[in-house]
Design an enzyme around this catalytic site. Structure first.
Site, PDB file in Angstrom:
ATOM      1  CD  GLU A  21      -0.959   0.656   3.676  1.00 32.56           C
ATOM      2  OE1 GLU A  21      -1.523   1.739   3.497  1.00 32.56           O
ATOM      3  OE2 GLU A  21      -0.984   0.032   4.757  1.00 32.56           O
ATOM      4  CE  LYS A 153       0.510   1.654  14.249  1.00 33.44           C
ATOM      5  NZ  LYS A 153       0.953   2.849  13.589  1.00 33.44           N
TER       6      LYS A 153
END
Ligand code: PSU
Ligand code: MN
Length: 296
Positions: A21, A153
């Site tokens: 990405e 995360k």
């Protein structure tokens, strides 16, 4: 869309390719660490015997693989917008430069016929705002690609994210672990139902799912290297503070994830950057190995 000639040649020859990405480079990491990340990931994929290809929207064209000058524009991030799946058509029609999130990158990788993708952390369900769920989850539910990450995360609600992935039919496979990794920490206490200890095992799981015509991703979660992991309480403090700061600053929508990531990065100083770079490379290497295994 445009595929870089070297990448197109590899795909045509059935050689292993790993898509990466660009949002982590243009929005997730600070300058100049984003350059180290881009180079480290590409080298790691090559070390595994595969070819890396960064996804992005370049002057309005969905791109798999960037020319060196294009990569420079994204690293300098001037006028580069964050592009999730909903934003792809808009950014393309407007001739924009867009750094693609996991969701948008999966769309491009799939369109080009890539079967393995690597990143740092996926998006998920936000804490205290369960209506803010990353489009990453929905795209994982309809893109038959092996996605390697270090978990989601800790700014997110990890238990809720795991539940959503179950509902969406996405297998979450612990690589060398029985627990969901916490991105900056190696464990979270959240048990997984699947585990693999070799690239071949991952490839077999993905192939089996595909043999039924299923089109969900196989999500491989790998704990970050122990040498760069951070203490749990330090991460917790940084996340709580970041969420509070975001609330006070009135940050919402697509700006939320970059804001929280930036705040956690500043609070934990250089060590979270080291952790981030370390896990991005480890994941890229594993993705390269899985791509090679899938090609056998
Ligand atoms: N997690 C990270 N670093 C990142 C991101 C997530 O540790 O840079 C980026 C990825 O590109 C991911 C996106 O796809 O944030 C999710 O954003 P949102 O929550 O707006 O969908
Ligand atoms: Mn969101």
């Amino acid at each position: 869309m445009r595929v870089l000639p070297a990448v197109a040649a590899a795909l045509a020859a059935g050689a292993p390719v790993v898509a990466l990405e660009s949002s982590v480079l243009a929005q997730g990491l600070p300058i100049p660490s984003n350059r180290a990340a881009a180079e480290g990931m590409s080298r790691a994929v090559a070390r595994a015997g595969a070819m890396a290809a960064i996804t992005a929207v370049v002057h309005g064209r969905a791109a798999l693989g960037l020319e060196p000058a294009e990569l420079e524009r994204f690293l300098a991030r001037d006028g580069v917008r964050k592009v999730s799946s909903r934003d792809l058509g808009v950014a393309m029609a407007q001739g924009a430069d867009g750094a693609t999130t996991v969701a948008a990158s999966l769309c491009i990788a799939r369109a080009a016929g890539v079967t393995v993708f690597s990143t740092g952390g996926i998006g998920g369900v936000h804490r205290g705002a369960p209506f803010d769920e990353s489009a990453d989850l929905v795209e994982l539910a309809r893109t038959p690609i092996v996605v390697v990450c270090a978990g989601a995360k800790s700014i997110l609600d990890l238990a809720a994210t795991l539940e959503r992935l179950e509902t969406l039919g996405v297998a979450v496979v612990g690589y060398g672990t029985d627990e969901l990794p916490g991105f900056f920490t190696r464990s979270t206490g959240l048990k997984l139902t699947a585990r693999a200890d070799s690239p071949e095992e991952v490839a077999a799981m993905h192939r089996a799912s595909r043999s039924l015509g299923r089109y969900q991703a196989t999500l491989v979660v790998q704990p970050l290297p122990a040498a760069v992991a951070l203490p749990q309480d330090e991460v917790d403090d940084a996340v709580h503070q970041a969420i509070e700061d975001a609330r006070r600053a009135g940050v919402t929508g697509a700006a939320t994830t970059p804001f929280l990531l930036g705040a956690v990065l500043r609070a934990t100083e250089g060590r979270s950057l080291l952790a981030n770079l370390g896990l991005l490379e480890e994941n890229a290497f594993l993705a390269g190995q899985i791509a090679v295994a899938l090609g056998r």
